[in-house]
Design an enzyme around this catalytic site. Structure first.
Site, PDB file in Angstrom:
ATOM      1  N   SER A 103     -26.224   8.517   2.482  1.00 51.98           N
ATOM      2  CA  SER A 103     -27.305   9.474   2.096  1.00 51.98           C
ATOM      3  C   SER A 103     -26.706  11.056   2.380  1.00 51.98           C
ATOM      4  CB  SER A 103     -28.574   9.180   2.788  1.00 51.98           C
ATOM      5  OG  SER A 103     -29.622   9.910   2.005  1.00 51.98           O
ATOM      6  N   ASP A 242     -29.281  15.002  -3.033  1.00 53.24           N
ATOM      7  CA  ASP A 242     -28.339  14.717  -1.813  1.00 53.24           C
ATOM      8  C   ASP A 242     -27.556  13.724  -2.248  1.00 53.24           C
ATOM      9  OD1 ASP A 242     -30.059  12.283  -2.034  1.00 53.24           O
ATOM     10  OD2 ASP A 242     -30.021  11.932   0.166  1.00 53.24           O
ATOM     11  N   ASP A 244     -26.432  10.646  -2.238  1.00 56.02           N
ATOM     12  CA  ASP A 244     -26.634   9.443  -2.888  1.00 56.02           C
ATOM     13  C   ASP A 244     -27.956   9.567  -3.950  1.00 56.02           C
ATOM     14  OD1 ASP A 244     -28.806   9.327  -1.213  1.00 56.02           O
ATOM     15  OD2 ASP A 244     -28.847   7.087  -0.713  1.00 56.02           O
ATOM     16  N   ASP A 246     -30.909   9.862  -4.020  1.00 55.80           N
ATOM     17  CA  ASP A 246     -32.497   9.453  -3.860  1.00 55.80           C
ATOM     18  C   ASP A 246     -33.493  10.452  -3.315  1.00 55.80           C
ATOM     19  OD1 ASP A 246     -31.652   9.516  -1.199  1.00 55.80           O
ATOM     20  OD2 ASP A 246     -32.183   7.362  -0.702  1.00 55.80           O
TER      21      ASP A 246
END
Length: 447
Positions: A103, A242, A244, A246
């Site tokens: 992440s 960010d 990833d 999400d």
């Protein structure tokens, strides 16, 4: 059954160090494969996505080996956002989805997240069962039943087409100049392409991943880069994702940042006006600002709080039948559209409000006055349990007594890093600083 390996968002750690080693990824893949093949049937399928970290290659190959060893057929998506894995797991009728990502963490960290066949992250109970399998002997498939691996070339394109369907059909982004910061991460191709296809003039930032620059001075945890681009290019708005994709932060035309609380306030109020907010309830974590709660209450809406972690937000949403939730950190979960936080879809919902109302971003990102909030982190060794120390417990109780009726205190362990997070809210900023620093000092003394 308790979990030791899994945290609040899958398994996470420093690459090439336990538990983020090739050996552990292989065994974890085999354990997950065995868990999802308990019915003994055939034609089991798993999709694997990843972000742009260098260690993703290693973990992808190891997971593939472990999964195929138990008879799972592996479909490799390559770099795609985490929400794309949730979407494609369900769309491609897979038994399991895997996302390789840490992440918002630096490149030297990585993680492994699992999604069930419904596209939602696995429950604590399912993760505990996989851990139990991992600790024993994992039965391999017979030679004739070993799985195959195949690369899916159009996974990102499928996700992009789906994302565009979440934007109101009658609207376009013509005339809007949008900075999109992809954090040199998983959405570095998908996000700019979606915005351009919807008509925006796109100024891409953080779209040159090299394996080690993910989240490096860019993205939702370093919004200064996007803010500078917004001002320099005279953009109408900035969207900062960010690694990833999400989570998201929104920046107005002046480069001022709106966090997840402000975005959720905007969407909750809008959806409530349209009769779309299920149960008149927004689900958020204990970290969300008290100002958000007051904003909702003034409109006859309710805030339901959960433990920190978007998985717990989603679980509460599913239990209560609610369709909007998220975290102050920028996870915005809209179960009408997605099974997990989706920074790109949340950004599009904000842009839709700009297009619909013709208001500048600065008018849409300031929905309530925040109560002063202070968060400090204290790192501790793995062999320490600072929150169990009597002096720490006494100092926390003292702060709670002093803030009673004026604010609140929240002390917790991070689910992804060896940190104690010390947070408090209070209208009296001097008192707020005094109590947070007092608790931090007590924790530091204990560790």
């Amino acid at each position: 059954m308790s979990r030791k390996l899994f945290g609040t968002d899958g398994v996470r750690g420093r690459a090439n160090t336990y538990p983020m080693t090739a050996e552990m990824a292989l065994r974890l893949g085999a354990a997950a494969g065995r868990y999802f093949r308990r019915d003994g049937g055939s034609a089991h399928r798993v999709v694997i996505g990843k972000d742009t970290r260098l260690s993703g290659y290693m973990l992808e190959n190891a997971l593939t080996a472990g999964l195929t060893s138990t008879g799972m057929n592996v479909l490799l998506l390559g770099p795609v956002p985490t929400p794309a894995v949730g979407f494609l797991t369900r769309s491609m009728r897979a038994d399991l989805g895997v996302m390789i990502s840490a992440s918002h963490n630096p490149h030297h960290d990585n993680g492994i997240k699992f999604f069930g066949p419904d596209g939602f992250k696995l429950s604590d109970e399912a993760e505990a069962e996989i851990e139990a399998i991992l600790e024993g002997e994992i039965a391999p498939a017979q030679p004739q039943n070993i799985g195959r691996a195949k690369r899916i070339e159009d996974g990102r394109g499928r996700y992009q087409e789906f994302v565009k369907t979440t934007f109101p059909a009658g609207l376009r982004l013509d005339g809007l100049k949008v900075v999109i910061d992809c954090a040199n991460g998983a959405a570095y191709k998908a996000a700019p392409e979606v915005l351009w296809e919807l008509g925006a003039e796109v100024i891409p930032v953080g779209v040159s991943p090299n394996g080690t620059n993910i989240n490096d001075r860019c993205g939702s945890t370093h919004t200064q880069t996007a803010a500078e681009a917004v001002v320099a290019h005279g953009a109408h708005v900035g969207i900062s994702l960010d690694g990833d994709a999400d989570r998201v932060m929104i920046l107005d035309q002046n480069g001022q940042v709106a966090d997840g609380d402000q975005i959720m306030a905007l969407l909750a109020a809008r959806w409530a006006e349209e009769g779309r907010l299920n149960g008149g309830t927004l689900v958020a974590t204990v970290m969300s600002n008290l100002g958000l709660e007051r904003f909702l209450s003034a409109r006859g809406l309710r805030l339901e709080r959960t433990a920190v972690g978007d998985r717990y937000v989603v679980e509460a949403m599913r239990r209560g039948g609610f369709n909007l939730g998220g975290e102050q950190s920028g996870h915005i979960v809209m179960t009408d559209f997605a099974t997990t936080g989706d920074g790109l879809i949340a950004g599009l919902q904000f842009l839709a409000e700009m297009a619909r109302t013709e208001k500048p971003a600065s008018e849409l990102v300031r929905n309530f006055e925040t109560v002063p909030q202070l968060l400090k982190n204290v790192r501790y060794g793995a062999d320490k349990q600072p929150l169990s120390v009597d002096s720490v417990k006494a100092r926390i109780a003292e702060a709670e007594a002093r803030l009673n009726g004026l604010g609140r205190v929240l002390i917790r362990k991070s689910g992804t890093e060896p940190l104690i997070r010390v947070m408090a809210e209070c209208e009296d900023e001097a008192l707020l600083l005094q109590e947070v620093e007092g608790i931090v000092a007590a924790v530091e003394a204990a560790v």
